[in-house]
Design a protein around this motif. Structure first.
Motif, PDB file in Angstrom:
ATOM      1  N   ARG A 177     -16.357  17.979  68.065  1.00 23.91           N
ATOM      2  CA  ARG A 177     -17.747  18.393  68.258  1.00 23.91           C
ATOM      3  C   ARG A 177     -18.576  17.278  68.899  1.00 23.91           C
ATOM      4  O   ARG A 177     -19.457  17.527  69.706  1.00 23.91           O
ATOM      5  CB  ARG A 177     -18.316  18.755  66.885  1.00 23.91           C
ATOM      6  CG  ARG A 177     -19.351  19.831  66.971  1.00 23.91           C
ATOM      7  CD  ARG A 177     -19.795  20.293  65.611  1.00 23.91           C
ATOM      8  NE  ARG A 177     -21.176  20.719  65.709  1.00 23.91           N
ATOM      9  CZ  ARG A 177     -21.995  20.800  64.678  1.00 23.91           C
ATOM     10  NH1 ARG A 177     -21.571  20.493  63.468  1.00 23.91           N
ATOM     11  NH2 ARG A 177     -23.226  21.193  64.854  1.00 23.91           N
ATOM     12  N   SER A 181     -20.297  17.361  72.550  1.00 22.05           N
ATOM     13  CA  SER A 181     -21.705  17.022  72.597  1.00 22.05           C
ATOM     14  C   SER A 181     -21.977  15.986  73.704  1.00 22.05           C
ATOM     15  O   SER A 181     -22.928  16.119  74.474  1.00 22.05           O
ATOM     16  CB  SER A 181     -22.086  16.475  71.223  1.00 22.05           C
ATOM     17  OG  SER A 181     -23.455  16.347  71.120  1.00 22.05           O
ATOM     18  N   CYS A 265     -27.435  21.149  64.506  1.00 21.35           N
ATOM     19  CA  CYS A 265     -27.196  21.241  65.938  1.00 21.35           C
ATOM     20  C   CYS A 265     -27.104  19.786  66.414  1.00 21.35           C
ATOM     21  O   CYS A 265     -28.027  19.018  66.186  1.00 21.35           O
ATOM     22  CB  CYS A 265     -28.439  21.898  66.513  1.00 21.35           C
ATOM     23  SG  CYS A 265     -28.234  22.891  67.921  1.00 21.35           S
ATOM     24  N   GLU A 269     -25.404  19.749  71.706  1.00 18.25           N
ATOM     25  CA  GLU A 269     -25.465  21.214  71.552  1.00 18.25           C
ATOM     26  C   GLU A 269     -26.875  21.721  71.853  1.00 18.25           C
ATOM     27  O   GLU A 269     -27.049  22.742  72.529  1.00 18.25           O
ATOM     28  CB  GLU A 269     -25.040  21.611  70.132  1.00 18.25           C
ATOM     29  CG  GLU A 269     -23.547  21.437  69.903  1.00 18.25           C
ATOM     30  CD  GLU A 269     -23.142  21.480  68.429  1.00 18.25           C
ATOM     31  OE1 GLU A 269     -21.925  21.461  68.163  1.00 18.25           O
ATOM     32  OE2 GLU A 269     -24.031  21.510  67.547  1.00 18.25           O
ATOM     33  N   LEU A 305     -19.497  24.803  74.241  1.00 14.26           N
ATOM     34  CA  LEU A 305     -20.874  24.464  73.860  1.00 14.26           C
ATOM     35  C   LEU A 305     -21.624  25.760  73.575  1.00 14.26           C
ATOM     36  O   LEU A 305     -21.396  26.771  74.244  1.00 14.26           O
ATOM     37  CB  LEU A 305     -21.530  23.629  74.964  1.00 14.26           C
ATOM     38  CG  LEU A 305     -20.994  22.199  74.948  1.00 14.26           C
ATOM     39  CD1 LEU A 305     -21.131  21.509  76.294  1.00 14.26           C
ATOM     40  CD2 LEU A 305     -21.690  21.376  73.854  1.00 14.26           C
TER      41      LEU A 305
END
Ligand SMILES: NC(=O)c1ccc[n+]([C@@H]2O[C@H](COP(=O)([O-])OP(=O)(O)OC[C@H]3O[C@@H](n4cnc5c(N)ncnc54)[C@H](O)[C@@H]3O)[C@@H](O)[C@H]2O)c1
Ligand SMILES: [Zn+2]
Length: 364
Positions: A177, A181, A265, A269, A305
């Motif tokens: 993640r 990002s 978030c 993102e 994303l």
């Protein structure tokens, strides 16, 4: 290995990007004109991942580093933590001349950079960024800051590093993640200035997501170069050029504010959602074609994303946008793509249109 120079008005400095090239760091420090005792500012997680290696390489290269660890949280960007860091630097006065090595992600880099700017009215510092976001974005350009309870990055300084030294080998330890990002900022660079980078991201998607060093290093270097060029031309955001780096950030920042930076978030993102929203605005305004919008959305999808923020109230995002507008003398600056590789900056987007797009992309 890729090397280029940031030519900011206040200082010129090299950005060195490579894979498993840490053994070059001791000489790179000397080449940057540094001497004295390096103070490594880091956090426990980053230190566990690479601290022993960094310390060994530095010692072997004739440096005698001191390590100063801060907690691994955004809250380390606070006046309290800044005060603790400065106090600990003062306690090292017997070590002679000091310079700082910021070893970590954007949080460590922003805090360490501001400490360097303030301690004794400025001591040298070096960025050794270990997240993808930091390697392509936060480590370059000299924006340093801590947060106040009222908002992020409210206390800071423009203070350029002496050197940025990135090793893409660090990125192997990053959760997927975090990687995605950081890649949102790389995609942003493609959209604002580099259609070739955009095409490379599309072509090499599988290899990049698998963490293959060569394509990963290629896209990191291209994005970092764009950041370097833009901040070189507009160090303090005075000509307006630096504003193009805010593509996706108008709504992106509002999404982060509406979620109170809870980490629900990530920054990337939120920026991905903001880029989708800004491009939808551009298309509605007739600035770009549907095919440009589709290409961007497809690439963001390919990098997993998010298409929308979930569990976030659209009215909270609208409120954050209007707060931002108040702070900026009544004008929001929208960065809108006209095609892949080119954007325009405009304050003129009808608020009803913004509201419609926010409701499309933000789902309660
Ligand atoms: N100065 C600027 O121009 C600028 C630009 C963009 C963002 N920022 C700032 O950067 C910060 C965000 O930076 P970030 O996304 O790097 O977050 P971060 O520094 O919090 O790092 C994210 C997480 O990854 C961990 N980590 C770091 N390196 C790792 C590695 N190699 N392997 C595994 N885990 C690792 C960190 O310990 C942390 O838990 C924000 O505070 C933002 O305001 C600054
Ligand atoms: Zn960003």
């Amino acid at each position: 290995m890729v090397t280029f120079t940031v030519r900011a008005a206040s200082r010129r400095y090299p950005v060195i990007i490579g894979h498993r090239h840490l053994d070059r760091l001791p000489q790179s420090l000397r080449d940057a004109g540094l001497d004295g005792t390096p103070v490594i500012i880091t956090n426990p997680r980053v230190w566990r991942l690479g601290g022993a290696g960094l310390q060994r390489v530095l010692r072997r290269g004739g440096w005698a580093p001191v390590v100063l660890s801060v907690p691994d949280t955004e809250h380390s960007k606070s006046l309290a933590e800044l005060g603790r860091v400065l106090t600990r630097l003062a306690a090292l006065d017997g070590h002679g001349r000091l310079f700082i090595i910021a070893f970590g992600g954007g949080v460590v880099g922003d805090l360490a950079g501001l400490a360097a700017a303030l301690y004794r009215r400025g001591i040298p510092y070096v960025q050794v960024p270990t997240t993808l976001l930091a390697q392509v974005d936060s480590a370059i350009g000299g924006k340093t800051a801590v947060d106040l309870p009222r908002g992020k990055n409210l206390v800071g300084a423009f203070y350029q590093p002496w050197l940025v030294f990135s090793d893409t080998a660090w990125l192997a330890g990053l959760p997927p993640r975090q990687v995605a990002s950081g890649l949102a900022e790389v995609i942003k660079c493609g959209v604002i200035q580099d259609p070739g980078l955009f095409a490379l991201l599309a072509r090499e998607r599988a290899a990049i997501l698998a963490g293959r060093p060569a394509p990963l290093q290629a896209v990191i270097a291209r994005a970092a170069r764009i950041k370097a060029r833009v901040v070189g031309a507009d160090e303090r955001e005075t000509t307006g050029l630096r504003m193009i780096l805010n593509f996706g950030h108008t709504i992106g920042h509002a999404v982060e504010a509406a979620t109170h930076y809870s980490g629900r978030c990530t920054h990337g993102e939120a920026v991905a959602i903001g880029m989708r929203a800004a491009t939808a605005l551009a298309r509605r305004l007739g600035c770009c074609t549907r095919s440009t919008e589709d290409r961007l959305n497809d690439l963001l999808d390919a990098y997993r994303l998010p298409a929308a923020a979930r569990g976030v109230r659209p009215d909270a995002v609208m409120a954050a946008l209007s707060h931002d507008k108040k702070v900026r003398q009544g004008r929001l600056h929208w960065v809108l793509p006209t095609r892949i590789g080119h954007v325009l900056v405009t304050p003129d987007v009808p608020s009803a249109m913004v509201q419609a797009v926010v409701h499309e992309r933000i789902r309660p």
